[in-house]
Design a protein around this motif. Sequence first.
Motif, short mmCIF file in Angstrom:
data_model
loop_
_atom_site.label_atom_id
_atom_site.label_comp_id
_atom_site.label_asym_id
_atom_site.label_seq_id
_atom_site.Cartn_x
_atom_site.Cartn_y
_atom_site.Cartn_z
N ARG A 94 37.89 24.52 -26.80
CA ARG A 94 36.34 24.73 -26.60
C ARG A 94 35.83 23.12 -27.15
O ARG A 94 34.54 22.99 -26.65
N GLU A 129 35.65 21.25 -23.85
CA GLU A 129 34.64 21.64 -22.97
C GLU A 129 33.17 21.17 -23.53
O GLU A 129 32.52 20.71 -22.79
N LYS A 130 32.93 21.18 -24.91
CA LYS A 130 31.91 20.81 -25.46
C LYS A 130 31.76 19.18 -25.12
O LYS A 130 30.64 18.94 -24.93
N GLU A 175 28.29 19.10 -23.18
CA GLU A 175 27.24 18.86 -24.02
C GLU A 175 27.11 17.50 -24.49
O GLU A 175 26.51 17.26 -25.43
N CYS A 217 33.72 18.90 -36.03
CA CYS A 217 34.74 19.96 -35.62
C CYS A 217 35.89 19.40 -35.58
O CYS A 217 36.40 18.29 -35.67
N ASN A 220 30.32 23.56 -37.23
CA ASN A 220 30.48 24.75 -36.39
C ASN A 220 31.81 25.28 -36.36
O ASN A 220 32.80 24.83 -35.58
N TYR A 227 34.36 25.57 -33.36
CA TYR A 227 35.17 24.47 -32.95
C TYR A 227 35.87 23.94 -33.98
O TYR A 227 36.38 22.70 -34.01
#
Length: 254
Positions: A98, A101-102, A106, A195, A222, A225
């Motif tokens: 995750r 990917e973030k 993002e 994270c 978060n 993550y």
Amino acid sequence: MEKKHNRINTKKNAFDVDKTVKSTNPKSKPSRTKPNDKAVQMAKSKDTGNNSQETRKPKSGQSIRNNKARKILVVVDVQNDFITGVLGNKDCQTAAKRIVEKLTTEADKYDAFYFTRDVHFDNYLETLEGQKLPVAHCIDGTEGCDFVNGIQDAIKYLRKNGKYIKVITKHTFGSNTLADILNATCRATDEIELCGVCTDICVVSNALSLRQAMPNRVIKVNPSYCAGTSRAAHKAALRTMNSCQIDIIAGGNY
């Protein structure tokens, strides 16, 4: 012939710490400049109860009030030994995917990225940490100490796209260096998000270290993550951070 320098390495970034220090030579003569009335008035108006860097006056052209809020992402210890190695687990593997990917989808949401690396040496088992956690991990020079491949690729991607990247090596759970750098470079309006792994050891240690250094800064975590040594430990660490005014991002996987 004038040498050409890499643009990334020579460009001054707002997150770089000013390394200029005052002389501490004992032979240096103290300044005899007489303070003017304005300086005396400013000194008297200071809050003597808090002498931390967080209350320092911003430099000219860097008004805290007018500066746009920036977002900083801190990625904690996404290294092989914590993901697929001796201290890894399925939840850590999920969190790592995750995070990768973030970082790639993002990236535009953040202005700077800090990555911490846990690094130990051959005498690890002789240290206090080694006696309490007798599992040799993240030994300097080993594959287990490296970032997982996805993180390495993400760092290359971020650099290629001109993002500010800093990797910080640490030898224990939290990093004083990370706290010092962010305290020196962050504005009052900036937000810091953490994270990584493990929630109940290195993530919580760094979050609380940052909170202590910057009591008025917005700091977030978060849960989706992050991953802990166990799910129960993960949830307990999140409750601890929440109690210390670390914002737990809504919608995250508790």
